[in-house]
Write a protein that holds these residues in place. Sequence first.
Motif, mmCIF file in Angstrom:
data_model
loop_
_atom_site.group_PDB
_atom_site.id
_atom_site.type_symbol
_atom_site.label_atom_id
_atom_site.label_comp_id
_atom_site.label_asym_id
_atom_site.label_seq_id
_atom_site.Cartn_x
_atom_site.Cartn_y
_atom_site.Cartn_z
ATOM 1 N N ARG A 363 0.900 -1.161 -0.045
ATOM 2 C CA ARG A 363 0.035 0.215 0.018
ATOM 3 C C ARG A 363 1.171 1.221 0.202
ATOM 4 N N GLU A 364 2.024 1.261 0.745
ATOM 5 C CA GLU A 364 2.817 2.344 0.872
ATOM 6 C C GLU A 364 3.504 2.848 -0.232
ATOM 7 N N LEU A 365 4.073 1.556 -0.983
ATOM 8 C CA LEU A 365 4.746 1.802 -2.101
ATOM 9 C C LEU A 365 4.007 2.268 -3.468
ATOM 10 N N ILE A 366 2.922 1.735 -3.510
ATOM 11 C CA ILE A 366 2.025 2.094 -4.528
ATOM 12 C C ILE A 366 1.525 3.617 -4.564
ATOM 13 N N ASP A 367 1.245 3.884 -3.419
ATOM 14 C CA ASP A 367 0.685 5.402 -2.976
ATOM 15 C C ASP A 367 2.043 6.305 -3.111
ATOM 16 N N LEU A 368 2.859 6.037 -2.747
ATOM 17 C CA LEU A 368 4.202 6.728 -2.855
ATOM 18 C C LEU A 368 4.603 7.083 -4.582
ATOM 19 N N VAL A 369 4.527 6.087 -5.043
ATOM 20 C CA VAL A 369 4.777 6.079 -6.727
ATOM 21 C C VAL A 369 3.834 6.778 -7.344
ATOM 22 N N LEU A 370 2.363 6.517 -7.101
ATOM 23 C CA LEU A 370 1.488 7.200 -7.662
ATOM 24 C C LEU A 370 1.502 8.829 -7.333
ATOM 25 N N ASN A 371 2.152 9.265 -6.385
ATOM 26 C CA ASN A 371 2.048 10.455 -6.125
ATOM 27 C C ASN A 371 3.389 11.223 -6.660
ATOM 28 N N LYS A 372 4.222 10.224 -7.306
ATOM 29 C CA LYS A 372 5.488 11.139 -7.875
ATOM 30 C C LYS A 372 5.277 11.261 -9.451
ATOM 31 N N GLY A 373 4.092 10.632 -10.205
ATOM 32 C CA GLY A 373 3.887 11.094 -11.295
ATOM 33 C C GLY A 373 3.984 9.975 -12.596
ATOM 34 N N ASN A 374 3.646 10.213 -13.833
ATOM 35 C CA ASN A 374 3.422 9.228 -14.627
ATOM 36 C C ASN A 374 4.827 8.605 -14.951
ATOM 37 N N SER A 375 5.732 9.214 -15.037
ATOM 38 C CA SER A 375 7.164 8.545 -15.238
ATOM 39 C C SER A 375 7.490 7.469 -14.205
ATOM 40 N N ALA A 376 7.263 7.761 -12.905
ATOM 41 C CA ALA A 376 7.717 7.052 -11.917
ATOM 42 C C ALA A 376 6.740 5.690 -11.991
ATOM 43 N N CYS A 377 5.464 6.110 -12.323
ATOM 44 C CA CYS A 377 4.570 4.865 -12.575
ATOM 45 C C CYS A 377 4.848 4.089 -13.654
ATOM 46 N N LYS A 378 5.346 4.281 -14.411
ATOM 47 C CA LYS A 378 5.755 3.644 -15.592
ATOM 48 C C LYS A 378 7.056 2.587 -15.365
#
Length: 403
Positions: A363-378
């Motif tokens: 939960r913490e990881l996916i929320d952290l990455v989602l908050n860092k934008g599209n490039s981080a999610c990719k």
Amino acid sequence: MEKPHTVHDPSHFIPEILINTFGETSYRFRVEYPGTYECTSTRLVFTMCREGELLYRIVQWDESLLQSAGKTPAGPLFDIQCSEDSVFQLHIPHCETKPASLSDGLSVAHISYDGMNILDPLQITDTHVVVDVPHLSAFGLLIDIVKRILNQPIRGQILLFHRLRKNRKVNVFLLPENIPLQEVRQQQEGAEYIEAPSSCHLIKGHTYSLHSPEKYRVQPLRAQFDFNYGPNYHPTFEIRPNSNAEEVTVMVRDQEETPVWEYNARFNALASSSSSTQPPSSEPASLLPAGGGGPGPSGQTLPRPESLQGEEEQKLLSVRTEFIDRVSGSVLKDLLDKLLENKVINSRELESIQTMSRTDKARELIDLVLNKGNSACKIMIDNLCDLDPFVSETLQLKLNECF
């Protein structure tokens, strides 16, 4: 079955951390073999004569029981359960700097439905008090009020939490060393824990002051240090840094104005930049927060409006719940390493997530990455496809390009 002898070098384990609807923390771990095991979160050590599942939590001391016995707490009170009744010895962490001088002052409270019994220690080491376990219920360290040596320091800890919501501030906690970090962190939901060398010596009843050379506002100016063994923990001091501050120097002084602890704290880039404008596009997007989200009713960061989200961001958000449910602990470990290598997360974020249970890590990881934008999610999606093709296919993440 014959009980094994006490082991001086226990095996360490990371417990599963459970949070109930009231925000209370419990710890769970399944022991497969007889032996001695130390919890990395609470520093409790269990000597087991057979396999069993441990479940334990910190509960409130009963002051009336303590006063009638002429005792005061020297550590948290742990309610401990084990359905198989396989714990026969318990090592409880203390924070005394000279435990030998308190050998006749330290004892252990065993509290059950029958009231409180005082157990004499089998052994007092530099870090723990060892007792036999008659049966499991609540156990906690006690010290005789009369025998505590005046002005004798204990091993303390100073914890920093950076809170950005509403009015920006840094909460500073002065606590005994044997209070688990997880207990304080849970009550600072929405704040960034600033990892720092926390050890220091503190004296009960002495007055301490906090100073910041940057001339930020500090309140209160002075505070008396006392033992607070929970289950509720409140900041000793708070600092109000400027809205654009990237760091703060925290100096704690004793009542003689001698520094006892000092640290230059740098704020997480995600937190310190959330109130600023988007950085230039020439910067690597994977290192930068997305911005645009806002605090929800309970203080958590909400996703940005869909119109501002990139394709990978929307895709990852759409599978958030399934990712949390399906991703394995071993894949999470490898995924964290990959995201650190790609500078999506930093070492402080990695270390913070590693202390959590599998579900909380996900939960913490996916929320952290989602908050860092599209490039981080990719980057996260690409690495998840490499590490776990089955889960990636199940979640329909980037299906055409991964396989």
